[in-house]
Design a protein around this motif. Structure first.
Motif, PDB file in Angstrom:
ATOM      1  N   VAL A 175      48.472  42.187  35.696  1.00  0.00           N
ATOM      2  CA  VAL A 175      47.351  42.349  34.770  1.00  0.00           C
ATOM      3  C   VAL A 175      47.145  41.065  33.991  1.00  0.00           C
ATOM      4  CG1 VAL A 175      46.572  43.548  32.687  1.00  0.00           C
ATOM      5  CG2 VAL A 175      47.674  44.837  34.502  1.00  0.00           C
ATOM      6  N   GLU A 176      45.903  40.623  33.938  1.00  0.00           N
ATOM      7  CA  GLU A 176      45.540  39.454  33.126  1.00  0.00           C
ATOM      8  C   GLU A 176      44.695  39.982  31.968  1.00  0.00           C
ATOM      9  OE1 GLU A 176      46.087  36.197  34.266  1.00  0.00           O
ATOM     10  OE2 GLU A 176      45.080  35.236  32.572  1.00  0.00           O
ATOM     11  N   ILE A 197      36.057  36.615  30.342  1.00  0.00           N
ATOM     12  CA  ILE A 197      36.381  37.524  31.466  1.00  0.00           C
ATOM     13  C   ILE A 197      36.209  36.757  32.783  1.00  0.00           C
ATOM     14  CG2 ILE A 197      35.631  39.578  32.744  1.00  0.00           C
ATOM     15  CD1 ILE A 197      36.195  40.870  30.313  1.00  0.00           C
ATOM     16  N   LEU A 198      35.076  36.090  32.906  1.00  0.00           N
ATOM     17  CA  LEU A 198      34.798  35.420  34.185  1.00  0.00           C
ATOM     18  C   LEU A 198      35.760  34.263  34.420  1.00  0.00           C
ATOM     19  CD1 LEU A 198      30.896  35.565  34.167  1.00  0.00           C
ATOM     20  CD2 LEU A 198      32.517  37.113  35.280  1.00  0.00           C
ATOM     21  N   ALA A 199      36.184  33.613  33.334  1.00  0.00           N
ATOM     22  CA  ALA A 199      37.135  32.501  33.490  1.00  0.00           C
ATOM     23  C   ALA A 199      38.490  33.007  33.991  1.00  0.00           C
ATOM     24  CB  ALA A 199      37.300  31.781  32.154  1.00  0.00           C
ATOM     25  N   ALA A 200      38.797  34.277  33.695  1.00  0.00           N
ATOM     26  CA  ALA A 200      40.093  34.821  34.124  1.00  0.00           C
ATOM     27  C   ALA A 200      40.066  35.303  35.574  1.00  0.00           C
ATOM     28  CB  ALA A 200      40.492  35.978  33.193  1.00  0.00           C
ATOM     29  N   ALA A 248      41.572  41.459  42.222  1.00  0.00           N
ATOM     30  CA  ALA A 248      41.067  42.619  42.980  1.00  0.00           C
ATOM     31  C   ALA A 248      39.903  43.259  42.219  1.00  0.00           C
ATOM     32  CB  ALA A 248      42.178  43.642  43.184  1.00  0.00           C
ATOM     33  N   ALA A 249      40.065  43.385  40.895  1.00  0.00           N
ATOM     34  CA  ALA A 249      39.011  44.044  40.125  1.00  0.00           C
ATOM     35  C   ALA A 249      39.064  43.634  38.664  1.00  0.00           C
ATOM     36  CB  ALA A 249      39.148  45.565  40.220  1.00  0.00           C
ATOM     37  N   VAL A 250      37.904  43.699  38.040  1.00  0.00           N
ATOM     38  CA  VAL A 250      37.800  43.599  36.583  1.00  0.00           C
ATOM     39  C   VAL A 250      37.651  45.030  36.076  1.00  0.00           C
ATOM     40  CG1 VAL A 250      36.324  42.820  34.677  1.00  0.00           C
ATOM     41  CG2 VAL A 250      36.780  41.297  36.621  1.00  0.00           C
ATOM     42  N   VAL A 270      28.788  41.330  33.087  1.00  0.00           N
ATOM     43  CA  VAL A 270      29.916  41.056  33.990  1.00  0.00           C
ATOM     44  C   VAL A 270      29.555  41.511  35.406  1.00  0.00           C
ATOM     45  CG1 VAL A 270      32.339  41.584  34.483  1.00  0.00           C
ATOM     46  CG2 VAL A 270      31.621  41.169  32.121  1.00  0.00           C
ATOM     47  N   GLY A 271      28.891  42.670  35.505  1.00  0.00           N
ATOM     48  CA  GLY A 271      28.481  43.172  36.825  1.00  0.00           C
ATOM     49  C   GLY A 271      27.579  42.172  37.531  1.00  0.00           C
TER      50      GLY A 271
END
Ligand SMILES: Cc1ncc(COP(=O)(O)O)c(C=O)c1O
Length: 396
Positions: free
Chosen positions: A106-107, A122-125, A131-133, A151-152
């Motif tokens: 988990v990040e 979020i996108l930088a991570a 696999a999924a956000v 994000v979607g």
């Protein structure tokens, strides 16, 4: 908790009891479960994902829906090298638990003072091992809805999944127009969102043990199943973590959805929001401050005056059980229909409790939090394990 009008509660109890002895593991032996689950899934999809293809499963709750969804992302063909999940720190611990059980990592992404993560963080991570956000609508700690649409849009077509945990909001947010606000979008009808979970035993007003998980593709749903075909006892196919499980929660979910319908849910949302707004205004009048902009009746209130544990402790003296959170110190409220009857009395006691907390050395009754009650001292992992030991100790 999540009480509904008496007539509804009685109906749901009766439906659940009627099917308590059937086993939802086998729809072949107990065909009623197939009807309850498929129709409950279809009714939920008609509310949160109208006009798009939805592939659902029925699970025992928010945690199992998360677990099953994360298994889907892990086992989706082509995902063998994707072993990370990215989520804000406010995502439910059920995600961490799922990652632990499933061998994923988990990040965590921080959130701001409004309780929200930034889209760019979020996108930088996200990278090729993601696999999924996982986002929430809303998150439990502050009741705020993560930036699902943004994000979607960024993840669409990247091969990275986007799960939205709408355990609390799934059957609440869509009806917010009944309370005069525009419902945020959060489900698989948002481009880029690939799964969403909605708990029937929260604002679905069903029976404990019911949740609906919707995937945007059959492939993802297939990856979430566990099947085995070489056991001497015969073929085994399970859509979730549990084996034998009761049909009662599915019967209750079907009954709740059918009996309340859109009008019933709208009315309950309007009622809850009237009480939630009254509670928020009342807390703010007493020097507390609602964190962020929560659209539902789930929210946290911080204090710029007396310490939160002292206020919670004083409220405890008056018989109120209220969860507290530590980051930042805050009272946590999940508004239920029945709170309408006690809101005024509660707010009177808040005024008293804030005064008492400011003037006296009230014992800080810390640690009443999310189903765990540990009195005083530091809460560490060992204390929590011992807390669970007590659960299984006679008289503990
Ligand atoms: C946002 C959110 N997700 C998941 C869960 C876990 O649900 P359950 O306790 O039904 O497993 C909860 C429970 O409060 C929740 O608030």
């Amino acid at each position: 908790m999540y009480d509904s009008p008496d007539w509804h509660q009685d109906l749901v109890d009766e439906a659940s009891a009627l099917f308590a002895h059937e086993n939802a593991l086998s729809a072949s032996a107990f065909p009623s479960v197939q009807q309850f689950e498929s129709e409950a899934i279809s009714m939920v999809a008609s509310v949160i994902a109208p006009g798009v293809d939805a592939y659902g499963v029925f699970t025992s709750g928010g945690t199992e829906s998360i677990m099953v969804a994360m298994k889907g992302y892990r086992d989706l063909p082509g995902n063998a090298s994707r072993r990370r999940l990215v989520m804000p720190v406010t995502a439910h611990p059920g995600f961490w638990k799922a990652a632990d059980y499933l061998g994923l990592s988990v990040e965590l992404v921080p959130v701001g003072i409004d309780g929200l993560p930034s889209v760019s963080d979020i996108l930088a991570a996200v990278d090729e091992s993601t696999a999924a956000v996982c986002l929430s609508a809303p998150c439990f700690p502050y009741g705020v809805v993560d930036p699902v649409e943004e994000v979607g849009a960024a993840l669409q077509g990247t091969g990275v999944g986007l799960h939205v945990d709408a355990a609390m909001g799934g059957l609440f947010l869509p009806f917010l127009d009944a309370a005069g606000t525009t419902p945020p979008k959060f489900s698989i009808d948002v481009p880029g969102v690939t799964s969403v979970s909605v708990d029937m035993h929260k604002y679905g007003y069903g029976m404990k043990g019911g949740s609906v998980l919707l995937f945007s593709s059959r492939e993802l749903r297939h990856a979430s199943y566990y099947v085995s075909n070489d056991w001497p006892g015969g073929a085994y196919a399970a859509s979730g973590v549990l084996g034998t499980r009761p049909v009662g929660p599915a019967a209750a979910a079907w009954t709740a959805l059918s009996a309340l319908g859109r009008d019933g849910y709208s009315q309950l949302v309007a009622d809850v929001m009237t009480t939630a707004r009254k509670l928020q205004r009342g807390l703010e009048r007493n020097g507390l401050e609602v964190i962020g902009a929560p659209p539902m009746g789930v929210f946290a209130a911080a204090s710029s005056g007396p310490a939160i544990p002292a206020i919670a402790g004083a409220l405890g003296e008056r018989g109120w059980w209220i969860d507290t959170q530590e980051v930042p110190p805050s009272l946590h409220v999940v508004t239920f229909p029945r709170h309408a009857e006690v809101a005024d009395e509660f707010l009177d006691d808040v005024a008293w409790a804030v005064g008492r907390a400011a003037s006296a050395d009230t014992p800080a009754e810390a640690g009443m939090s999310y189903g765990v009650m540990v009195r005083g001292g530091r809460i560490d992992d060992q204390v929590l394990r011992e807390h669970l030991d007590e659960r299984f100790t006679v008289g503990g």
